[in-house]
Scaffold this motif. Structure first.
Motif, mmCIF file in Angstrom:
data_model
loop_
_atom_site.group_PDB
_atom_site.id
_atom_site.type_symbol
_atom_site.label_atom_id
_atom_site.label_comp_id
_atom_site.label_asym_id
_atom_site.label_seq_id
_atom_site.Cartn_x
_atom_site.Cartn_y
_atom_site.Cartn_z
ATOM 1 N N UNK A 174 -12.687 109.050 39.793
ATOM 2 C CA UNK A 174 -12.171 108.882 38.434
ATOM 3 C C UNK A 174 -12.569 107.509 37.892
ATOM 4 N N UNK A 175 -13.210 107.524 36.726
ATOM 5 C CA UNK A 175 -13.656 106.266 36.090
ATOM 6 C C UNK A 175 -12.454 105.604 35.424
ATOM 7 N N UNK A 176 -12.246 104.347 35.745
ATOM 8 C CA UNK A 176 -11.100 103.606 35.232
ATOM 9 C C UNK A 176 -11.575 102.448 34.355
ATOM 10 N N UNK A 177 -10.719 102.044 33.432
ATOM 11 C CA UNK A 177 -11.039 100.892 32.571
ATOM 12 C C UNK A 177 -9.913 99.872 32.703
ATOM 13 N N UNK A 178 -10.302 98.598 32.692
ATOM 14 C CA UNK A 178 -9.338 97.520 32.890
ATOM 15 C C UNK A 178 -9.553 96.449 31.823
ATOM 16 N N UNK A 179 -8.588 96.277 30.914
ATOM 17 C CA UNK A 179 -8.700 95.183 29.938
ATOM 18 C C UNK A 179 -8.525 93.834 30.637
ATOM 19 N N UNK A 180 -9.292 92.860 30.188
ATOM 20 C CA UNK A 180 -9.308 91.538 30.823
ATOM 21 C C UNK A 180 -8.703 90.518 29.868
#
Length: 418
Positions: A132-138
């Motif tokens: 599963x492709x995940x996104x993480x705000x920085x």
């Protein structure tokens, strides 16, 4: 020991003020100033404050302010990298663990697919072993952690290149500007301590046994004429004296409001290949707060024009490179100045400050003037020079400057010991 302390204080002050100018205007423009350094080479000690690492380094031959975007970023997240992430309460990434992830047991380990830490501030990737492709705000002030050393990320809006031409030019010009301001302050202090030269040809001190003392000239006398030729300024008076060695002259003076005539014979003094006249007097100094203000600007201007003239002669070949001095030569000159007293040391520091400001504005690569030149080219052509090409030019320029520094230092050493 006194000379060593004086040299460190003088050189440190010049570099500190110069780099402080760069730092202040970088922060005013919203740039991320990663480091403020006095000296080069290994760190002696350092401390962190308000995003900036302040360091004192071993070699006292300069300093720098390292602004984000001027050099390639320290860490680049590439596809396939395994990194650890730590988060704040808003689930924004606050730490990016690049290596030694085992020392951060609470970090979330992912495999990077892509990352944009310039604009969108997002990291995309996968949990280890998951699809599963995940996104993480920085977070905009997140930290890289490499070898347990933290380095703040630099979004594009915090980088040097993101600012407009005026902000970038001001950040570069601020260093030399601060050196000129320092010179003004030092000349103002000098004026308050010793006074400013009198506007007329008024005598300050009379040397014992001099031609002036033999003629009866006293401190406070005003020279108004020589052999009937009116004298209004000190330069006019000294010019006549210099041109008439061993010749009797009639000096008209005013003492306590009364005019008198005195006969004097300037002593013959050899000055290089010339023979000039001297009578052994100095110009009177007047202490005036208001008078000190124009004096400070006049002194800064005169020293500045002298330095620019010498630079022009160096470029045209009228002045040899052997006339240049590096840190060794400046140390030796400082040693001579220290022996003459604190007042002369202040004046010497002011002269060096003007010199540092002007030299840094010379349009040569790696100097502030060279980088300002690139901004000028950008303004003319409507787009910036490619960063890679500009970096190569500055690298070559820096290498040539270091070569020049080695040559100048070698010449300094030869003058000292040969």
């Amino acid at each position: 020991m006194t000379t060593i302390i004086a040299f460190i204080l003088v050189f440190g002050l010049l570099v500190f003020v110069h780099e402080l100018g760069h730092l202040i205007f970088a922060k005013r423009a919203g740039m991320l100033a990663r480091e403020f350094a006095i000296g080069f080479g290994p760190k002696i000690f350092s401390w962190m404050k308000n995003e900036t690492l302040y360091t004192i380094r071993l070699l006292p031959i300069g300093g720098y302010v390292r602004v984000a975007g001027e050099d390639p970023e320290i860490v680049e997240l590439k596809p396939g990298h395994h990194i650890g992430l730590e988060f704040n309460d808003k689930q924004e990434v606050t730490k990016i663990i690049v290596n030694n992830k085992s020392k951060h047991p609470y970090a979330r380990v992912i495999e990077v697919e892509s990352a944009d830490l310039d604009h969108s501030l997002m990291i995309y990737g996968y949990e280890i072993g998951e699809e599963e492709r995940l996104s993480f705000p920085v977070h905009e002030k997140a930290m890289y952690v490499m070898d347990e050393t933290e380095t703040q990320i630099a979004p594009y809006n915090r980088q040097f290149a993101s600012k407009n031409k005026r902000q970038r030019a001001m950040q570069l010009f601020a260093g030399p500007m601060m050196n000129f301001l320092l010179a003004l302050v030092l000349f103002f202090i000098l004026a308050l301590i010793q006074g400013v030269p009198a506007d007329n040809a008024a005598v300050g001190t009379v040397q014992d046994g001099s031609a002036a003392q033999e003629a009866g000239i006293q401190s406070g006398d005003e020279i108004t004429a020589i052999d009937g030729t009116p004298v209004q300024t000190w330069d006019e008076f000294t010019s006549i004296v210099r041109e008439n060695p061993d010749k009797e002259l009639e000096a008209t003076i005013v003492r306590d409001g009364q005019e008198q005539q005195l006969m004097m014979t300037p002593a013959l003094v050899e000055n290089g290949d010339q023979k000039i006249g001297q009578i052994g007097v100095t110009l009177a100094m007047e202490k005036s707060f208001l008078g000190a203000i124009p004096y400070t600007f006049k002194q800064t201007w005169e020293f500045g024009t002298m330095i620019i003239t010498n630079l022009g002669q160096l470029i045209t070949g009228q002045l040899s490179i052997d006339a240049l001095s590096g840190p060794v030569g400046i140390y030796d000159a400082t040693d001579q100045v220290v022996k003459t007293g604190f007042i002369n040391l202040i004046q010497w520091t002011a002269l060096l400050s003007v010199n540092l400001g002007i030299v840094n504005l010379v349009p040569l690569p790696a100097l502030d003037g060279g980088r300002l030149l690139f901004i000028g080219v950008e303004a003319l052509r409507g787009r910036p020079v490619e960063p890679q090409k500009e970096a190569v030019v500055h690298f070559i320029g820096f290498a040539l400057l270091m070569l020049l520094m080695i040559v100048v230092t070698w010449n300094d050493i030869q003058r000292l010991f040969l």
